[in-house]
Enzyme design. Structure first.
Site, PDB file in Angstrom:
ATOM      1  N   HIS A 166       0.836  -1.205   0.000  1.00 52.05           N
ATOM      2  CA  HIS A 166       0.000   0.000   0.000  1.00 52.05           C
ATOM      3  C   HIS A 166       0.874   1.259   0.000  1.00 52.05           C
ATOM      4  O   HIS A 166       0.995   1.956   1.019  1.00 52.05           O
ATOM      5  CB  HIS A 166      -0.952  -0.001   1.203  1.00 52.05           C
ATOM      6  CG  HIS A 166      -2.068  -0.981   1.063  1.00 52.05           C
ATOM      7  ND1 HIS A 166      -2.075  -2.202   1.710  1.00 52.05           N
ATOM      8  CD2 HIS A 166      -3.214  -0.944   0.331  1.00 52.05           C
ATOM      9  CE1 HIS A 166      -3.184  -2.864   1.401  1.00 52.05           C
ATOM     10  NE2 HIS A 166      -3.890  -2.126   0.559  1.00 52.05           N
ATOM     11  N   PHE A 168       2.748   4.400  -3.003  1.00 51.31           N
ATOM     12  CA  PHE A 168       2.414   5.209  -4.171  1.00 51.31           C
ATOM     13  C   PHE A 168       2.408   4.379  -5.453  1.00 51.31           C
ATOM     14  O   PHE A 168       1.674   4.689  -6.395  1.00 51.31           O
ATOM     15  CB  PHE A 168       3.400   6.372  -4.294  1.00 51.31           C
ATOM     16  CG  PHE A 168       3.026   7.378  -5.354  1.00 51.31           C
ATOM     17  CD1 PHE A 168       1.843   8.098  -5.267  1.00 51.31           C
ATOM     18  CD2 PHE A 168       3.862   7.611  -6.445  1.00 51.31           C
ATOM     19  CE1 PHE A 168       1.484   9.029  -6.242  1.00 51.31           C
ATOM     20  CE2 PHE A 168       3.518   8.541  -7.419  1.00 51.31           C
ATOM     21  CZ  PHE A 168       2.330   9.247  -7.312  1.00 51.31           C
ATOM     22  N   ARG A 169       3.196   3.315  -5.513  1.00 49.04           N
ATOM     23  CA  ARG A 169       3.180   2.452  -6.707  1.00 49.04           C
ATOM     24  C   ARG A 169       1.795   1.842  -6.902  1.00 49.04           C
ATOM     25  O   ARG A 169       1.285   1.759  -8.022  1.00 49.04           O
ATOM     26  CB  ARG A 169       4.218   1.330  -6.575  1.00 49.04           C
ATOM     27  CG  ARG A 169       5.654   1.791  -6.648  1.00 49.04           C
ATOM     28  CD  ARG A 169       6.615   0.630  -6.577  1.00 49.04           C
ATOM     29  NE  ARG A 169       7.977   1.110  -6.474  1.00 49.04           N
ATOM     30  CZ  ARG A 169       8.712   1.502  -7.504  1.00 49.04           C
ATOM     31  NH1 ARG A 169       8.189   1.444  -8.720  1.00 49.04           N
ATOM     32  NH2 ARG A 169       9.937   1.940  -7.342  1.00 49.04           N
ATOM     33  N   ASP A 339      -8.668  -1.474  -8.045  1.00 46.53           N
ATOM     34  CA  ASP A 339      -7.974  -1.698  -6.781  1.00 46.53           C
ATOM     35  C   ASP A 339      -7.471  -3.130  -6.645  1.00 46.53           C
ATOM     36  O   ASP A 339      -6.430  -3.372  -6.025  1.00 46.53           O
ATOM     37  CB  ASP A 339      -8.916  -1.351  -5.629  1.00 46.53           C
ATOM     38  CG  ASP A 339      -8.193  -1.256  -4.293  1.00 46.53           C
ATOM     39  OD1 ASP A 339      -7.009  -0.884  -4.273  1.00 46.53           O
ATOM     40  OD2 ASP A 339      -8.829  -1.540  -3.258  1.00 46.53           O
TER      41      ASP A 339
END
Length: 412
Positions: A166, A168-169, A339
């Site tokens: 979890h 920024f990638r 997601d």
């Protein structure tokens, strides 16, 4: 290339070969550079390219410096190994390969795990900049490049880089997945004409195309990049539960944190609903899309999406309340797919994402043990094989969602 050949044969002098072409094919670009072109520019050339074109011309005609610094001693070894021309082209060839990397934004093979942090920033910038500049309705939100970069940097720095998954990638991965979905649905023209998106039939009579406005599209992409801001790397209930009444604790925190970032940057008007009531739907889409990523509500959302498929063709465009409700559900469906999209990527990519996610689960399990808490089997190393976990996730979680969303987007 005739000009290069004549230069090599000494038949012409004081000439710098430059390729000007409409082709954006990376392989053709590399071939031209390998043949000896000083630069490759796309036709018609932009004003910025014209302004800096002379720099490559000068660099092409100047001899290589011979100072004996440590770095240049290494460079000298490269000259011996690769030839004297290589140093002139090395940096420019990097840009050609980056061009090929950017084209991956428009494919399902996109993999941010192979990108450096600055390249992740660039991917986010390219997507947001294209959307802002492509729609007349969003012109009022266009900001200078420096301010857009500043905003993205703030978002990036609000993620914990030490989280295995979890971080920024993952946010960029979700953003690119939604960008790809929107391109496939004909809501955005792909910035690079890849084979996957080259022959999309843009059916403007499609209910989804008519339902989502440019501001809705922008809201979905913004929710994508901000949906896990500040994620602590654990999903166990925390003191935050007291603040958010145990309902979508982390997701509520992410939404609140992201709007604080918006408020402190160039997109502040989007948070000022009193002064800009037209942006009220933007806020609703961003907040509800982020809340939709709460996996504890997964089945509830799948049911909502399934029911929507039966209503979509009968939506009354003049009923603003009904349209707003439907677009919020649709955006929730898309961000949920994005997601968890890593399990649907090509196998090698999906495998790497699964290993990274498992590592974050294991770290949580180790933390829970330190505090004397009960540890779920999936959070304990060696208890559940990654292969079994992924297969069960695909069969009982992802597949239900993807099938429900397919029922909404069928025919696109």
């Amino acid at each position: 290339m005739t000009v290069v050949r004549l230069l090599k044969e000494g038949l012409i002098h004081n000439t710098v070969p430059i390729v000007c072409s409409t082709s954006e094919c990376p392989h053709f670009m590399v071939k031209c550079m390998n043949e000896g072109a000083a630069d490759y520019i796309l036709n018609p050339p932009s004003e910025d390219v014209i302004k800096t074109l002379f720099l490559n011309v000068v660099r092409y005609t100047q001899p290589i410096k011979e100072e004996e610094t440590e770095d240049e001693m290494m460079e000298e070894k490269n000259v011996i190994k690769y030839g004297k021309v290589w140093p002139r082209f090395k940096e420019r060839l990097k840009s050609v390969f980056l061009q090929e990397t950017w084209s991956q934004i428009c494919t399902w093979n996109f993999l941010p795990l192979d990108l450096e942090p600055k390249d992740l920033i660039e991917v986010a910038y390219l997507i947001l900049d294209q959307v802002l500049t492509s729609f007349e309705e969003l012109k009022s939100l266009c900001v200078p490049s420096s301010e857009l970069y500043h905003f993205i940097f703030d978002v990036c720095n609000s993620y914990h880089g030490t989280n295995p998954y979890h971080n920024f990638r993952h946010a960029v991965d979700v953003m690119q997945a939604n960008y790809y979905f929107l391109c496939r649905m004909g809501l955005i023209k792909p910035m690079y004409p890849t084979e996957e998106l080259f022959n999309i039939d843009y059916d403007y009579q499609n209910p989804i195309v008519r339902l989502l406005t440019p501001l809705d599209i922008f809201a979905l992409l913004m929710a994508s990049i901000g949906h896990d801001v500040g994620h602590p790397g654990v999903t166990t209930s925390t003191p935050l539960a007291i603040i958010y009444n145990d309902k979508s604790v982390l997701e509520s925190f992410h939404a609140m944190s992201f709007f604080h970032i918006l408020q402190d940057n160039c997109f502040r008007p989007l948070t000022d609903i009193r002064s800009y009531p037209a942006y009220s739907t933007f806020r609703k889409i961003v907040v509800n899309s982020i809340l939709a990523t709460d996996m504890s509500l997964h089945d509830e959302y799948v049911q909502k999406i399934t029911e929507q498929s039966q209503r979509l063709n009968h939506i009354d465009p003049s009923d603003s309340t009904s349209c707003e409700k439907e677009k919020i559900i649709l955006c929730a469906a898309l961000i949920k797919c994005a997601d968890i999209s890593n399990c649907a990527r090509p196998f090698n990519s999906a495998k790497r994402w699964a290993q990274i996610l498992a590592e974050e689960f294991f770290e949580q399990g180790e933390l829970e043990k330190e505090f004397g808490m009960n540890v779920l089997p999936m959070n304990e190393r060696g208890k559940v094989q990654i292969e079994d976990f992924q297969l069960n996730f695909k069969r009982f979680i992802a597949l239900k969602l993807f099938e429900a969303v397919t029922s909404v987007t069928k025919g696109i």
